[in-house]
Design an enzyme around this catalytic site. Structure first.
Site, PDB file in Angstrom:
ATOM      1  CB  SER A 163      -3.617 -10.388   3.444  1.00 35.95           C
ATOM      2  OG  SER A 163      -2.477  -9.588   3.684  1.00 35.95           O
ATOM      3  CE  LYS A 200      -3.817  -2.247  -0.216  1.00 40.85           C
ATOM      4  NZ  LYS A 200      -4.870  -2.188   0.775  1.00 40.85           N
TER       5      LYS A 200
END
Length: 355
Positions: A297, A55
């Site tokens: 994740s 991110k």
């Protein structure tokens, strides 16, 4: 002169003007002990970004795109709703550039995320877990409207997928130039990675199968149900197929607008449902058998990659995206059963050398 066989480094051949210049160019690493023998399996380790996750890429591009457009000017406050990694990336970017940052996040996400963002200078406003991701996004929107702040819009902005098209995808092409790449496996949070990378791979490596993973108990795409949206693309409500899951950073309680392009353009070939337990199990295996420390994740994405690898033709080459590092999961089920004090076995090891 160093002894023969000792590892050496030569430096990067450049100096960096600021931390943001180190974003991207993350390494592709071969999996040696966990991969099936008949395939070659690699991971792209996004934890090597300075903020510890994929991110960082969208965070810097959201801010710099807004600066170029004139919608973000010096002194303005940035606000965004996030499960954590985007917030950490934005906090790093805003700290370097001098923008105040306010993050909204529901209180069900790990406390490490809050502390990391606050360490980087952000203010963190918590919303009730029961309101989900939609609730924290609504709070961010309300704060932006009330105070005249710049709303990052990570789930809707074109700057998200664009940065993966110009960086992540290009890195993959360069690392596999002249070589096979039969399959790319990724999960989705905002949808930026799969959308941006697939734009390039569909054109320049059309033989590469793209696999998209999502939680088995929250199959938003697998349900076939569409997402209701507001005029700006933001979700109008929670998706009916959503259920709470432990894979933080994956699949919010709505289908992001950024992902809509991938859906409509057929940018993925396979949907792979993965349980939270599988994600935790494979994250632990990556740590203790490959030395690769990652989050839930990443473990879930790797679980999907292992399924593809087991069924692949001999000689296949598979690349799996690992979105972040594991340290921001200390208070989550990923670390359940990991002792703080010495175990019986460790006590025995200590005793073996006497008092």
């Amino acid at each position: 002169m160093p002894e023969t066989g000792i590892r050496q480094t030569n430096g990067r051949g450049r100096k960096f003007d600021n931390i943001l210049e180190t974003i991207g160019d993350t390494p592709v690493i071969r999996i040696n002990r966990l991969a099936p023998d008949h395939v070659t399996l690699y991971v792209k380790a996004e934890a090597f970004n300075p903020g510890g996750s994929v991110k960082d890429r969208l965070a810097v591009n959201i801010i710099e795109a807004a600066e170029r457009a004139g919608t973000l000017t010096p002194g303005m406050t940035v606000v965004e709703g996030t499960s954590g990694n985007t917030g950490i990336g934005l906090a790093m970017v805003c700290a370097q550039k001098g923008y105040p940052l306010v993050i909204t996040m529901h209180d069900g996400f790990s406390v490490e995320r809050r502390r990391l963002m606050r360490m980087l200078g952000a203010k963190v406003v918590l919303t009730p877990k029961a309101e989900g991701a939609v609730g924290m996004m609504r709070k961010a929107d309300a704060l932006a409207e009330a105070n005249g702040w710049f709303l990052a819009h990570q789930f809707e902005t074109a700057a998200n997928a664009d940065i993966h098209e110009t960086t992540t995808a290009r890195e993959i092409l360069a690392d596999f130039e002249g070589e096979r790449l039969d399959c790319l496996v990724t999960g989705y949070g905002t949808g930026g990675t799969v959308t941006g990378v697939a734009r390039v791979l569909r054109k320049e490596r059309p033989e590469t199968k793209i696999v998209l993973a999502e939680p088995s108990n929250a199959q938003l795409l697998g349900s076939g149900d569409s997402q209701g949206r507001k005029e700006d693309g933001a979700p109008a409500h929670k998706h009916p197929a959503f259920e709470a899951h432990p894979i933080q950073g994956w699949t919010p309680d709505f289908i992001p607008y950024v992902l809509q392009e991938a859906i409509e353009q057929g940018f993925f070939d396979v949907l792979e449902p993965i349980s939270g337990a599988e994600g935790i199990d494979w994250a632990r295996k990556l740590a203790n058998q490959e030395g690769i420390f990652c989050g839930i994740s990443a473990g879930a994405t790797f679980a999907a990659a292992i399924r593809q690898a087991e069924a692949a033709e001999p000689g296949s080459v598979i690349l799996c995206m690992l979105p972040d590092t594991g340290e921001r999961y200390l208070s989550t089920p990923l670390f359940d059963g990991i002792a703080e004090e010495m175990t019986d076995e460790e006590q025995a090891i200590s005793a073996s050398a006497g008092n």
